[in-house]
Write an enzyme that holds these catalytic residues in place. Sequence first.
Site, short mmCIF file in Angstrom:
data_model
loop_
_atom_site.label_atom_id
_atom_site.label_comp_id
_atom_site.label_asym_id
_atom_site.label_seq_id
_atom_site.Cartn_x
_atom_site.Cartn_y
_atom_site.Cartn_z
N GLU A 33 0.87 -1.13 0.30
CA GLU A 33 -0.19 0.33 0.21
C GLU A 33 1.07 1.36 0.28
OE1 GLU A 33 -2.69 -0.54 3.30
OE2 GLU A 33 -3.68 -2.25 2.68
N ASN A 77 2.01 -4.70 -3.53
CA ASN A 77 0.92 -5.32 -2.99
C ASN A 77 0.18 -4.30 -2.75
OD1 ASN A 77 -1.41 -7.42 -2.31
ND2 ASN A 77 -0.73 -6.67 -0.35
N HIS A 85 -10.67 -6.30 -2.10
CA HIS A 85 -11.38 -6.23 -1.25
C HIS A 85 -12.31 -5.69 -1.93
CE1 HIS A 85 -9.16 -7.25 2.19
NE2 HIS A 85 -7.48 -6.74 2.41
N GLU A 106 -6.10 -10.94 -1.02
CA GLU A 106 -6.85 -10.74 -0.05
C GLU A 106 -8.48 -10.86 -0.12
OE1 GLU A 106 -5.18 -7.53 2.40
OE2 GLU A 106 -3.12 -7.74 2.04
N ASP A 165 -12.17 -10.37 -0.54
CA ASP A 165 -13.19 -11.00 0.11
C ASP A 165 -14.06 -9.71 -0.73
OD1 ASP A 165 -12.59 -8.42 1.50
OD2 ASP A 165 -12.38 -9.22 4.01
O1 9MR Z 1 -7.35 -8.31 7.98
C1 9MR Z 1 -6.35 -7.69 9.35
C2 9MR Z 1 -7.55 -6.99 10.52
O2 9MR Z 1 -7.06 -8.50 11.06
C3 9MR Z 1 -6.29 -6.27 10.91
O3 9MR Z 1 -7.07 -5.13 12.00
C4 9MR Z 1 -5.70 -4.82 10.07
C5 9MR Z 1 -4.78 -3.71 10.67
O4 9MR Z 1 -5.15 -2.59 9.51
O5 9MR Z 1 -5.36 -5.58 9.24
C6 9MR Z 1 -5.80 -6.20 8.21
O6 9MR Z 1 -5.10 -6.91 7.06
C7 9MR Z 1 -5.53 -5.74 5.83
C8 9MR Z 1 -4.28 -6.48 5.17
O7 9MR Z 1 -3.06 -6.26 6.12
C9 9MR Z 1 -4.03 -5.53 4.34
N1 9MR Z 1 -4.32 -5.07 3.98
C10 9MR Z 1 -5.93 -4.36 4.38
C11 9MR Z 1 -6.41 -5.79 4.96
C12 9MR Z 1 -7.81 -5.47 5.81
O8 9MR Z 1 -7.42 -3.87 6.08
#
Ligand code: 9MR
Length: 380
Positions: free
Chosen positions: A186, A229, A265, A294, A296
């Site tokens: 990101e 990513n 997402h 990722e 969903d």
């Molecule tokens: O799923 C992850 C969640 O448990 C955390 O609280 C969150 C914090 O930013 O991050 C989530 O995972 C993220 C991933 O690492 C990067 N892309 C977005 C995902 C969803 O927020």
Amino acid sequence: MRPARPIRPLRFATVALTAAALTLPLLSGVATAEPSAQRKDPHSHAKQDRLRAAAPKGFYVGTAAAGGGHHLEQDYPDPFTYDKEYRKILGQQFSSVSPENQMKWDAIHPERDRYDFAAADAIVDFAAKHGQVVRGHTLLWHSQNPAWLEQGDFTKAELRAILRDHITTVVGRYAGRIQQWDVANEIFDGEGNLRTQENIWIRELGPGIVADAFRWAHRADPRAKLFLNDYGVESVNAKSDAYLALVKDLRAQRVPVHGFSAQAHLSTRYGFPGDLEQNLRRFDALGLETAITELDVRMDLPESGVPTPAQLTQQAEYYERALTACLAVEDCNSFTIWGFTDKYSWVPVFFQGEGSATVMTEDFSRKPAFYALLAALKRA
Ligand code: 9MR
């Protein structure tokens, strides 16, 4: 993806979807009736109903392994460690796992001079035991960094040494056991500008640090495929254009960048990114691997908290289209969903009123989206 302010978890009534809801006719016209073995034990996943077994050779179907992050604030113990049913399905259904939070800076490097590998080790060991590959996530990001780092008063030289030490140590520890690393996560905003303020590394050390991160990672594990990513890069847009330009620039400098991945997402509020395949092909044409990392598909839930059959059908269509796009691109060989059960999804915690984003309900009943993936893999 980070909300302005995380909201308190909303636990929707755990209403199990009925078998009727799970046997909706699917778009692709595939068989959706649950085999009789499953009716006896709804959670026994027979061989012919396993995503990993249905996948073509060399194509990895993955999931995030739940733990850390938002889970820490929930009223359940660490899912990956404690949920037996969860672990069973994780091992049976998937050929790739991604630590959801366990390899992020705040988890794995809690103090300047201390690393904590316990949670990450457990996932890598589980993967080895179950014949799974691992996607490492992540090394250079603006989020989930420990306070000692973000609020430390370091010189540029110190920060550079801290990042190099971190990458060398973490990547080195798992050398040979990680298939793909999300080296940079990101780093662009929605307009395609580098996050020069939010990202401590880019802010303090300049954009060139991204290339260094890839070089250090490659030195620590020459076999791992190194990825850029991000979310919001499923389509051809300003952000994915920025990545394309960056990749060309890095490759011209002979920086070891091997892959570009779209998190995906998605939400049924918005249309499916129909140019996903076309977009991935742009990176494939540059010689890069691509991946969906990722996926969903969240939705606005009705008051009952239970999605309607039409919503589940629409969701299944999104999952299937994302998979089909990846399958169609030659070097898109890794397709990961961000958790497989609503029980542990990050979505309801971050988006008020939205949920049901994964392919299984909270009690692990498989939704049309699961069967759509299974059928698409079998057809491939
Ligand atoms: O799923 C992850 C969640 O448990 C955390 O609280 C969150 C914090 O930013 O991050 C989530 O995972 C993220 C991933 O690492 C990067 N892309 C977005 C995902 C969803 O927020």
